[in-house]
Design a protein around this motif. Structure first.
Motif, PDB file in Angstrom:
ATOM      1  N   CYS A  40      11.924  -6.409  10.104  1.00 14.48           N
ATOM      2  CA  CYS A  40      11.763  -7.870  10.124  1.00 14.48           C
ATOM      3  C   CYS A  40      10.497  -8.294   9.395  1.00 14.48           C
ATOM      4  CB  CYS A  40      11.746  -8.374  11.563  1.00 14.48           C
ATOM      5  SG  CYS A  40      13.279  -8.052  12.463  1.00 14.48           S
ATOM      6  N   LYS A  41       9.403  -7.593   9.643  1.00 12.42           N
ATOM      7  CA  LYS A  41       8.142  -7.923   8.971  1.00 12.42           C
ATOM      8  C   LYS A  41       8.224  -7.651   7.470  1.00 12.42           C
ATOM      9  CE  LYS A  41       5.395  -7.254  13.112  1.00 12.42           C
ATOM     10  NZ  LYS A  41       4.492  -6.353  13.844  1.00 12.42           N
ATOM     11  N   ALA A  42       8.914  -6.576   7.080  1.00 11.32           N
ATOM     12  CA  ALA A  42       9.098  -6.287   5.655  1.00 11.32           C
ATOM     13  C   ALA A  42       9.905  -7.404   4.992  1.00 11.32           C
ATOM     14  CB  ALA A  42       9.781  -4.940   5.462  1.00 11.32           C
ATOM     15  N   CYS A  43      10.916  -7.912   5.694  1.00  8.16           N
ATOM     16  CA  CYS A  43      11.723  -9.013   5.152  1.00  8.16           C
ATOM     17  C   CYS A  43      10.879 -10.283   5.000  1.00  8.16           C
ATOM     18  CB  CYS A  43      12.938  -9.278   6.039  1.00  8.16           C
ATOM     19  SG  CYS A  43      14.173  -7.970   5.951  1.00  8.16           S
ATOM     20  N   ALA A 131      12.968   7.775  -0.037  1.00  5.78           N
ATOM     21  CA  ALA A 131      11.578   7.330  -0.095  1.00  5.78           C
ATOM     22  C   ALA A 131      11.117   7.228   1.352  1.00  5.78           C
ATOM     23  CB  ALA A 131      11.443   5.994  -0.803  1.00  5.78           C
ATOM     24  N   PHE A 132      10.090   7.989   1.681  1.00  4.95           N
ATOM     25  CA  PHE A 132       9.519   7.933   3.022  1.00  4.95           C
ATOM     26  C   PHE A 132       8.471   6.821   3.054  1.00  4.95           C
ATOM     27  CE2 PHE A 132      11.033  12.322   2.734  1.00  4.95           C
ATOM     28  CZ  PHE A 132      11.752  12.411   3.911  1.00  4.95           C
ATOM     29  N   PHE A 133       8.338   6.173   4.206  1.00  7.90           N
ATOM     30  CA  PHE A 133       7.341   5.120   4.356  1.00  7.90           C
ATOM     31  C   PHE A 133       6.690   5.248   5.728  1.00  7.90           C
ATOM     32  CE2 PHE A 133      11.212   3.410   6.107  1.00  7.90           C
ATOM     33  CZ  PHE A 133      10.809   2.705   7.228  1.00  7.90           C
ATOM     34  N   ASN A 134       5.456   4.780   5.821  1.00  5.62           N
ATOM     35  CA  ASN A 134       4.751   4.769   7.086  1.00  5.62           C
ATOM     36  C   ASN A 134       5.452   3.751   7.992  1.00  5.62           C
ATOM     37  OD1 ASN A 134       2.970   4.066   9.199  1.00  5.62           O
ATOM     38  ND2 ASN A 134       1.196   4.678   7.995  1.00  5.62           N
ATOM     39  N   MET A 140       4.586  -1.437   2.969  1.00  8.91           N
ATOM     40  CA  MET A 140       5.108  -0.252   2.283  1.00  8.91           C
ATOM     41  C   MET A 140       6.641  -0.272   2.269  1.00  8.91           C
ATOM     42  SD  MET A 140       4.108   3.667   3.089  1.00  8.91           S
ATOM     43  CE  MET A 140       4.297   4.929   1.858  1.00  8.91           C
ATOM     44  N   LEU A 141       7.249  -0.630   3.390  1.00 10.48           N
ATOM     45  CA  LEU A 141       8.709  -0.740   3.452  1.00 10.48           C
ATOM     46  C   LEU A 141       9.188  -1.860   2.535  1.00 10.48           C
ATOM     47  CD1 LEU A 141      11.504  -0.037   4.494  1.00 10.48           C
ATOM     48  CD2 LEU A 141      11.033  -1.441   6.521  1.00 10.48           C
ATOM     49  N   ALA A 142       8.507  -3.001   2.545  1.00 12.37           N
ATOM     50  CA  ALA A 142       8.881  -4.118   1.670  1.00 12.37           C
ATOM     51  C   ALA A 142       8.831  -3.705   0.200  1.00 12.37           C
ATOM     52  CB  ALA A 142       7.977  -5.322   1.918  1.00 12.37           C
ATOM     53  N   ASP A 143       7.809  -2.943  -0.180  1.00 20.47           N
ATOM     54  CA  ASP A 143       7.697  -2.473  -1.563  1.00 20.47           C
ATOM     55  C   ASP A 143       8.869  -1.574  -1.927  1.00 20.47           C
ATOM     56  OD1 ASP A 143       5.321  -3.873  -1.835  1.00 20.47           O
ATOM     57  OD2 ASP A 143       4.043  -2.096  -1.597  1.00 20.47           O
ATOM     58  N   ARG A 144       9.238  -0.645  -1.028  1.00 20.03           N
ATOM     59  CA  ARG A 144      10.369   0.254  -1.315  1.00 20.03           C
ATOM     60  C   ARG A 144      11.679  -0.539  -1.353  1.00 20.03           C
ATOM     61  NH1 ARG A 144       6.167   2.896  -1.462  1.00 20.03           N
ATOM     62  NH2 ARG A 144       6.286   1.775  -3.414  1.00 20.03           N
ATOM     63  N   SER A 146      12.031  -3.654  -2.250  1.00 22.25           N
ATOM     64  CA  SER A 146      12.003  -4.378  -3.519  1.00 22.25           C
ATOM     65  C   SER A 146      12.444  -3.469  -4.665  1.00 22.25           C
ATOM     66  CB  SER A 146      10.604  -4.936  -3.766  1.00 22.25           C
ATOM     67  OG  SER A 146      10.567  -5.672  -4.958  1.00 22.25           O
ATOM     68  N   GLU A 147      12.003  -2.217  -4.628  1.00 20.83           N
ATOM     69  CA  GLU A 147      12.412  -1.264  -5.669  1.00 20.83           C
ATOM     70  C   GLU A 147      13.919  -1.053  -5.659  1.00 20.83           C
ATOM     71  OE1 GLU A 147       8.176   1.132  -5.466  1.00 20.83           O
ATOM     72  OE2 GLU A 147       9.972   2.072  -4.655  1.00 20.83           O
ATOM     73  N   VAL A 148      14.512  -0.941  -4.482  1.00 26.00           N
ATOM     74  CA  VAL A 148      15.961  -0.771  -4.386  1.00 26.00           C
ATOM     75  C   VAL A 148      16.660  -2.019  -4.919  1.00 26.00           C
ATOM     76  CG1 VAL A 148      17.928  -0.463  -2.827  1.00 26.00           C
ATOM     77  CG2 VAL A 148      15.823   0.847  -2.450  1.00 26.00           C
ATOM     78  N   ILE A 149      16.187  -3.181  -4.530  1.00 23.53           N
ATOM     79  CA  ILE A 149      16.774  -4.451  -4.973  1.00 23.53           C
ATOM     80  C   ILE A 149      16.749  -4.548  -6.499  1.00 23.53           C
ATOM     81  CG2 ILE A 149      16.451  -6.967  -4.973  1.00 23.53           C
ATOM     82  CD1 ILE A 149      15.311  -6.544  -2.027  1.00 23.53           C
ATOM     83  N   ASN A 150      15.645  -4.096  -7.100  1.00 24.19           N
ATOM     84  CA  ASN A 150      15.484  -4.174  -8.556  1.00 24.19           C
ATOM     85  C   ASN A 150      16.028  -2.962  -9.297  1.00 24.19           C
ATOM     86  OD1 ASN A 150      14.177  -6.732  -8.527  1.00 24.19           O
ATOM     87  ND2 ASN A 150      12.333  -5.726  -7.780  1.00 24.19           N
ATOM     88  N   GLY A 151      16.602  -2.013  -8.582  1.00 19.77           N
ATOM     89  CA  GLY A 151      17.182  -0.833  -9.220  1.00 19.77           C
ATOM     90  C   GLY A 151      16.154   0.159  -9.731  1.00 19.77           C
ATOM     91  N   ASP A 152      14.931   0.081  -9.245  1.00 23.60           N
ATOM     92  CA  ASP A 152      13.848   0.970  -9.672  1.00 23.60           C
ATOM     93  C   ASP A 152      13.621   2.013  -8.577  1.00 23.60           C
ATOM     94  OD1 ASP A 152      11.542   2.202 -10.532  1.00 23.60           O
ATOM     95  OD2 ASP A 152      10.235   0.510 -10.086  1.00 23.60           O
TER      96      ASP A 152
END
Length: 184
Positions: A40-43, A131-134, A140-144, A146-152
């Motif tokens: 929820c916080k990552a969102c 991708a592991f995240f703390n 950190m989860l939000a960044d990962r 975002s990468e999935v959303i952008n295909g990176d």
């Protein structure tokens, strides 16, 4: 219903188009250690950061108990249907003996965002896109995500198989034989 531990024929779903909504999934029971809050916080972070098009699917209604009152769980068949349709599994749980959804989802060869904890490394051994995240760091989860959303998937990698040292047994019979028969 398909038993969750059964071998299932997987149908890979191609992403329909670049503008499609990225789908994340966390099959969970509403308990505090499942760490739903980090998602929820990552969102919240993603919503402030950009106009990303994504959905996060959870297997709860929100009124199950004090933490989340009536439990809504998907059938095994529905879980596998979700696995087939989503783009990425999120598994932020802080306390598990195994993490069954990680094992189940590996057959789909899709990205997984998993808590960086010992159980998860063992469970994900052999997975291709992890991708592991703390689990205490929503950014950190939000960044990962975002990468999935952008295909990176630059920060995603395969998880090496674990070499299990002897003595090693794979059945109850082998265990009893080892304990009761072997003298070495």
């Amino acid at each position: 219903a398909v038993p969750r531990s059964a071998n299932v024929q997987i149908k890979h779903k191609e992403k329909e188009e670049a503008t499609s909504i990225c789908k994340f999934f966390f099959p969970c029971y509403p308990r505090s250690f499942k760490n739903i809050e980090v998602i929820c916080k990552a969102c919240e972070i993603l919503e402030k950061k950009d106009n990303a098009k994504y959905n996060v699917l959870l297997t709860l209604k929100g009124n199950e108990n004090r933490y989340a009152k009536l439990l809504y769980l998907l059938s095994n068949e529905e879980v596998y249907e979700k696995y087939n349709k989503i783009d990425c599994l999120i598994f932020p749980s802080k306390l598990e003996t195994w993490g069954l959804p990680i094992s189940e989802f590996m057959a789909f060869d899709k990205p997984m965002l998993i808590a960086d904890l010992p159980y998860a490394h063992e469970t994900a051994a052999g997975a291709k896109y992890v991708a592991f995240f703390n689990p205490d760091t929503p950014k950190m989860l939000a960044d990962r995500m975002s990468e999935v959303i952008n295909g990176d998937l630059f920060n995603f990698s395969s998880v090496p198989l674990v070499n299990i040292e002897l003595p090693h047994v794979t059945s109850w019979k082998m265990l009893f034989d080892k304990l009761l028969v072997d003298n070495d």
